[in-house]
Design an enzyme around this catalytic site. Structure first.
Site, PDB file in Angstrom:
ATOM      1  CB  ALA A 117      -0.951   0.011   1.205  1.00 22.88           C
ATOM      2  N   GLY A 120       0.501   5.248  -0.208  1.00 17.20           N
ATOM      3  CA  GLY A 120      -0.871   5.413   0.248  1.00 17.20           C
ATOM      4  C   GLY A 120      -1.836   6.001  -0.758  1.00 17.20           C
ATOM      5  CE  LYS A 122      -2.291   1.882  -7.911  1.00 10.43           C
ATOM      6  NZ  LYS A 122      -1.085   2.733  -7.956  1.00 10.43           N
ATOM      7  CG  ASP A 185       0.187  -0.538  -7.227  1.00  8.30           C
ATOM      8  OD1 ASP A 185       0.089  -0.725  -8.454  1.00  8.30           O
ATOM      9  OD2 ASP A 185       0.829   0.402  -6.727  1.00  8.30           O
ATOM     10  CB  CYS A 238       4.089   1.746 -12.151  1.00  6.42           C
ATOM     11  SG  CYS A 238       5.384   1.484 -10.926  1.00  6.42           S
TER      12      CYS A 238
END
Length: 506
Positions: A117, A120, A122, A185, A238
């Site tokens: 996470a 922060g 998302k 992610d 990404c």
């Protein structure tokens, strides 16, 4: 800007005739954007206040972001240095990075995990869509990054988050089959950030891509374990590397996860597992993935195209990103009232939080302590009027407010167990900065508005101020109606209680 030749060969193999346009895009200015925090700017009037304040400070707003209705692309100014940023009125976030949460589709009342996470962006985006209802577990394996994550959760006034600092394998031992939705992610080689991060360019290598790929597969195994039957998992990176993107999607499908059709926005393109073959054709050694390529059926290849999307910087206003959407077989409605092995967090005795009750009676609006229903014990369920509600519990001498149904924290490394209300000190209660940022002026009996940006920045810098004629006690300091922190009034002075470690000196 200079790139590893292997990277250029890989991208050329994937993009073909679009390669030159892609390379040109990396030499242009990065796209900057912010996302309005609906937990604080929950009316059109408040959103306009943010835009007006930042415009007066030199920020020019341009287009909105298709996949995030509260996201706005901007240029100029310094939104990150404005007091409204410290008030959590918005979060500065790159446009493409906002796309995975759109496909996660968070809703109030759900149990959601953001597994990787930090910092922060998302998690705060998920929280704004949950409207402080349900359970959000935001996890980060690196302790320093977890601390940054915790501060961003605090700044945005999020009340229903449990911030943890755990290996995914340790977290899955506690939360097997627990979550309605999970976002992964994943840590990656960062190719999509090359336009804005020179360090990502310097650290890139084919070996690092393969290292990231193996780590991502391990993380996803634990994520699938924690997903409830019928639950949704969104995987994102990404990076452009297919070993980190489509290959991971193929692994999820091989474990029985079901693809969910992704409705793509203009400029997005579907993922394509044949990108792996294109990398192989450059002569690069992909022994770990070759076996997967050779065994993929046409149906699986089509499923990957259906459930995934790529964002390229020469096609959209944003950086590089990849996402893929899956669901686990089963009925998610059966998960509504189920808890993890730790059960629920345990509340406190009413008498133990008497100092807080007294503080609430004197300085907060319409708060009451409610005993448990059976009346056998004086347990408390404390809530503020409006949306601030939940179960109070002690963590040492610190008082926290957990959302209803928050899991117990035994055996978990916790950075922030719910909303920090304050500290019990020798029979009295001192409110926390977190509480200030979670409240609005409607929630308090005393409020003092900073009359200018400079006055607000003076407060953020720790300065007290002389103000005549106020009532004695705690005051919520605000700017444009957004809370900044606490000050305590006595003897004609509003004594500053902004945390020393967060002060910005100008």
């Amino acid at each position: 800007m200079s790139f590893d030749k292997s990277f250029e060969n890989r991208i050329k193999a994937i993009l073909g005739e679009e390669f030159d346009a892609f390379m040109t895009s990396l030499s242009t200015e990065k796209i900057t954007a912010l996302r309005v925090n609906l937990l604080k700017a929950n009316t059109s009037e408040r959103i306009e206040k943010i835009k007006t304040a930042l415009s007066e400070d030199g920020t020019d707003f341009s287009s909105e972001i298709n996949w995030e209705q509260n996201g706005i692309i901007y240029a100029g100014g310094a939104p990150g240095k404005h007091p409204l940023h410290e008030a959590g009125a918005y979060y500065i976030q790159e446009p493409s990075a906002m796309s995975p949460v759109y496909y996660l589709d968070p809703k109030p009342g759900e149990k959601i995990l953001d597994l990787c996470a930090a910092p922060g962006g998302k998690s705060t985006q998920i929280a704004s869509k949950m409207n402080n209802e349900g359970i959000l577990v935001s996890n980060e394996i690196d302790k320093k990054r977890a601390q940054i994550l915790s501060l961003n959760i605090e700044r945005c006034g999020i009340r229903n988050a449990l911030v943890t600092n755990m290996e995914p394998s340790g977290l899955s031992e506690v939360f097997e089959g627990y979550f309605d939705k999970i976002l992964v992610d994943a840590p990656c080689s960062g190719e999509g950030m090359f336009r804005k991060n020179d360090e990502a360019i310097d650290n890139w290598s084919p070996e690092n891509v393969r290292l990231c790929s193996r780590r991502q597969t391990d993380i996803l195994k634990q994520a699938v374990k924690m997903l409830a039957p019928g639950g949704r998992l969104v995987y994102s990176t990404c990076t452009f590397a297919p070993e980190e993107d489509e290959y991971q999607a193929a692994m999820l499908l091989s474990w029985g996860m079901k693809p969910v059709k992704a409705e793509l926005f203009e400029g997005m393109v579907s993922g394509d597992i044949t990108n792996l073959q294109r990398i192989l054709d450059t002569g690069e050694n992909l022994l770990e993935t070759r076996a997967v390529i050779d065994t993929l059926s046409e149906e699986t290849q089509e499923e990957i195209k259906i459930c995934s999307g790529r964002l390229w910087p020469h096609r959209i206003k944003g950086e590089g990103h990849f996402f893929a959407i899956f669901e686990k077989e089963g009925d998610i409605s059966l998960n509504a009232d189920l808890y993890g092995i730790n059960g629920k967090v345990r509340t406190v005795n009413v008498d133990d939080i008497k100092p807080f009750s007294e503080f609430a009676d004197e300085f907060l609006s319409d708060i009451c302590i409610v005993p448990d229903e059976n009346g056998k014990r004086k347990k408390a369920s404390c809530r503020l009027v409006g949306e601030l509600k939940g179960v109070p519990f002690m963590f040492g001498d610190q008082l926290y407010l957990a959302p209803e149904g928050m899991p117990g924290i035994g055996g978990i490394t916790v950075m922030r167990p719910g909303l920090h209300l304050g500290t019990m000190k020798n029979g009295r209660f001192e409110p926390s900065h977190s509480l200030a940022l979670a409240l609005s002026k409607e929630n308090v009996k005393h409020c003092h508005e900073a009359g200018s940006v400079s006055e607000a920045m003076s407060f953020i810098g720790g300065m007290s101020s002389r103000v005549p004629g106020l009532e004695k006690g705690w005051y919520l300091i605000t700017i444009d109606g957004f809370s900044l922190g606490w000050a305590k009034y006595a003897g004609g002075i509003l004594k500053n209680h902004y945390p020393k470690g967060l002060r910005i000196y100008t």
